[in-house]
Design a protein around this motif. Structure first.
Motif, short mmCIF file in Angstrom:
data_model
loop_
_atom_site.label_atom_id
_atom_site.label_comp_id
_atom_site.label_asym_id
_atom_site.label_seq_id
_atom_site.Cartn_x
_atom_site.Cartn_y
_atom_site.Cartn_z
N ALA A 189 0.82 -1.20 0.00
CA ALA A 189 0.00 0.00 0.00
C ALA A 189 0.86 1.26 0.00
N ALA A 190 2.08 1.14 0.52
CA ALA A 190 3.03 2.26 0.53
C ALA A 190 4.42 1.69 0.80
N VAL A 191 5.43 2.42 0.39
CA VAL A 191 6.82 2.07 0.70
C VAL A 191 7.41 3.27 1.44
N LEU A 192 7.87 3.03 2.66
CA LEU A 192 8.34 4.10 3.53
C LEU A 192 9.86 4.05 3.67
N GLY A 193 10.46 5.21 3.86
CA GLY A 193 11.88 5.29 4.17
C GLY A 193 12.06 6.02 5.49
N LEU A 194 12.78 5.42 6.42
CA LEU A 194 12.97 6.01 7.75
C LEU A 194 14.45 6.02 8.12
N ARG A 195 14.91 7.10 8.69
CA ARG A 195 16.24 7.13 9.30
C ARG A 195 16.15 6.78 10.78
N GLY A 196 14.99 6.92 11.33
CA GLY A 196 14.77 6.55 12.72
C GLY A 196 13.29 6.69 13.02
N GLY A 197 12.72 5.72 13.72
CA GLY A 197 11.30 5.77 14.03
C GLY A 197 10.69 4.39 14.07
N ALA A 198 9.36 4.34 13.97
CA ALA A 198 8.65 3.08 14.14
C ALA A 198 7.44 3.02 13.22
N VAL A 199 7.04 1.80 12.87
CA VAL A 199 5.85 1.56 12.06
C VAL A 199 5.10 0.39 12.69
N ALA A 200 3.79 0.54 12.85
CA ALA A 200 2.96 -0.55 13.41
C ALA A 200 1.64 -0.61 12.67
N THR A 201 1.08 -1.82 12.60
CA THR A 201 -0.17 -2.04 11.88
C THR A 201 -1.16 -2.80 12.76
N SER A 202 -2.42 -2.35 12.74
CA SER A 202 -3.53 -3.11 13.30
C SER A 202 -4.40 -3.56 12.15
N THR A 203 -4.71 -4.84 12.08
CA THR A 203 -5.51 -5.35 10.98
C THR A 203 -6.39 -6.51 11.45
N ARG A 204 -7.55 -6.61 10.84
CA ARG A 204 -8.43 -7.75 11.10
C ARG A 204 -8.25 -8.83 10.04
N ALA A 205 -7.27 -8.66 9.15
CA ALA A 205 -7.01 -9.66 8.12
C ALA A 205 -6.23 -10.85 8.68
N ARG A 206 -5.64 -10.68 9.86
CA ARG A 206 -4.92 -11.76 10.53
C ARG A 206 -5.48 -11.93 11.93
N ARG A 207 -5.06 -12.98 12.60
CA ARG A 207 -5.53 -13.27 13.96
C ARG A 207 -7.05 -13.28 14.03
N VAL A 208 -7.64 -14.15 13.20
CA VAL A 208 -9.08 -14.34 13.21
C VAL A 208 -9.39 -15.77 13.61
N TRP A 209 -10.57 -15.98 14.11
CA TRP A 209 -10.96 -17.32 14.57
C TRP A 209 -12.48 -17.41 14.57
N GLY A 210 -12.99 -18.60 14.85
CA GLY A 210 -14.42 -18.82 14.97
C GLY A 210 -15.09 -18.96 13.62
N PRO A 211 -16.38 -19.38 13.63
CA PRO A 211 -17.12 -19.54 12.38
C PRO A 211 -17.38 -18.21 11.72
N SER A 212 -17.45 -18.22 10.39
CA SER A 212 -17.71 -17.01 9.63
C SER A 212 -19.18 -16.64 9.74
N ALA A 213 -19.44 -15.37 10.08
CA ALA A 213 -20.81 -14.87 10.15
C ALA A 213 -20.92 -13.68 9.19
N ALA A 214 -21.75 -13.83 8.15
CA ALA A 214 -21.91 -12.78 7.14
C ALA A 214 -20.56 -12.39 6.54
N GLY A 215 -19.70 -13.41 6.33
CA GLY A 215 -18.40 -13.17 5.71
C GLY A 215 -17.33 -12.67 6.65
N ARG A 216 -17.63 -12.56 7.95
CA ARG A 216 -16.65 -12.06 8.91
C ARG A 216 -16.43 -13.07 10.02
N ARG A 217 -15.19 -13.12 10.48
CA ARG A 217 -14.85 -13.96 11.62
C ARG A 217 -14.44 -13.07 12.78
N LEU A 218 -14.35 -13.65 13.97
CA LEU A 218 -13.97 -12.89 15.15
C LEU A 218 -12.50 -12.47 15.05
#
Length: 316
Positions: A189-218
């Protein structure tokens, strides 16, 4: 911390990769909520009473409360009860499509956590549980990077399951290059260049479980306002900040807030980021261009928030 770890060390004594690995293992032992003898588990077991903890854990709790304040409670370190009720009551690799919710009487209340640096104690409110998720990996990356620099590394990159901190010289070139993954596409989605700092991501595309409800899991990203996995209309939120813990906290806050409020949160804190909505559209915050153009800079502190390369990989 339930994540793969990669550490890149540039320069310094040859013992530094081993130092980094031992520190990661030590932090895992102190902060895992799945280890009954960890300091986090002791805090939860003895809620309502002061518990003496290490300096690292004291810092974890102090910054968690600060992060909750800065995000207006969108990141809340006391959603452990909600996480358990969603079914995340054991180490992630033990969850499956058959996993469903679990009972828990734990409530929230980050504003009632008492942190006493003078006695190195933390008191959780009675009936409240602390979850290091949403800050622990970022802070661990900060602590490891700080230690490596103090021991003579001229540069380091500490990647804790995709949440990373970089400082100093990269193995080649003038800046560290970070790809922001798009969960639905091969191209970043982007390519970043850093000389110092941090990058973090929160996503629901990973760490999912349980049965799918309306196309979504927990998933594990709890909206504190509902006590349920967030349905903010976002697929992922990535934040660039000065420190790992700041980036992780703000990524969680932006994800829960949704597109417009999430971008506003980044603007208000002077940070930058990439939000991807449920349809896969990429939304870049103002200020992100500083990390994608020819002028690559070190990341400033958010507003209101306080030789050959050696590589070590593994899972603590």
């Amino acid at each position: 911390m339930g994540s793969d770890v990669q550490v890149v060390v540039v320069g310094g004594p040859p013992s530094l990769p081993g130092v980094a690995w031992r520190l990661v293992e030590d932090l895992e032992a102190r902060w895992s909520r799945f280890r009954p003898d960890s300091e986090v588990s002791r805090l939860n077991d003895q809620a309502g009473r002061p518990v003496r903890v290490s300096g690292e854990t004291l810092r974890l709790l102090e910054l968690a409360v600060e992060g909750a304040r800065v995000t207006g409670g969108r990141y809340d370190p006391t959603v452990l009860g909600a996480v358990i009720r969603a079914g995340y009551d054991r180490s992630f690799e033990l969850l499956s499509e058959r996993t469903t919710g679990t009972d828990s009487d734990l409530g929230d209340g980050y504003d009632r956590i008492l942190v006493d640096p003078a006695t190195s104690t933390v008191t959780l409110p009675r009936g409240v549980g602390f979850d290091p998720g949403g800050i622990g990996k970022g802070l661990a990356a900060d602590l490891v990077c700080e230690e490596l620099g103090a021991l003579g590394a001229s540069g380091c990159c500490v990647n804790m399951g995709g949440d990373l901190r970089v400082e100093g010289l990269p193995p080649r070139g003038e800046s560290w290059t970070v790809d922001v993954e798009h969960p639905q596409r091969r191209q970043p989605a982007a390519v970043l260049g850093l000389r110092g700092g941090a990058v973090a991501t929160s996503t629901r595309a990973r760490r999912v479980w349980g049965p799918s409800a309306a196309g979504r899991r927990l998933h594990h990203l709890i909206d504190p306002s509902t006590g349920r996995p967030s349905e903010s209309g976002l697929l992922s939120a990535t934040v660039v900040a000065a420190r790992g813990w700041q980036a992780e906290v703000l990524a969680k806050g932006a994800f829960v807030a949704g597109l417009q409020e999430g971008l506003a949160l980044l603007r208000e804190t002077g940070t930058a980021g990439v939000l991807i909505d449920d349809g896969g559209a990429v939304h870049r915050s103002t200020g992100l261009h500083a990390f994608t153009g020819p002028l690559i800079i070190s990341v400033p502190e958010p507003l209101g928030v306080g030789g050959p390369a050696a590589v070590v990989r593994g899972r603590p």
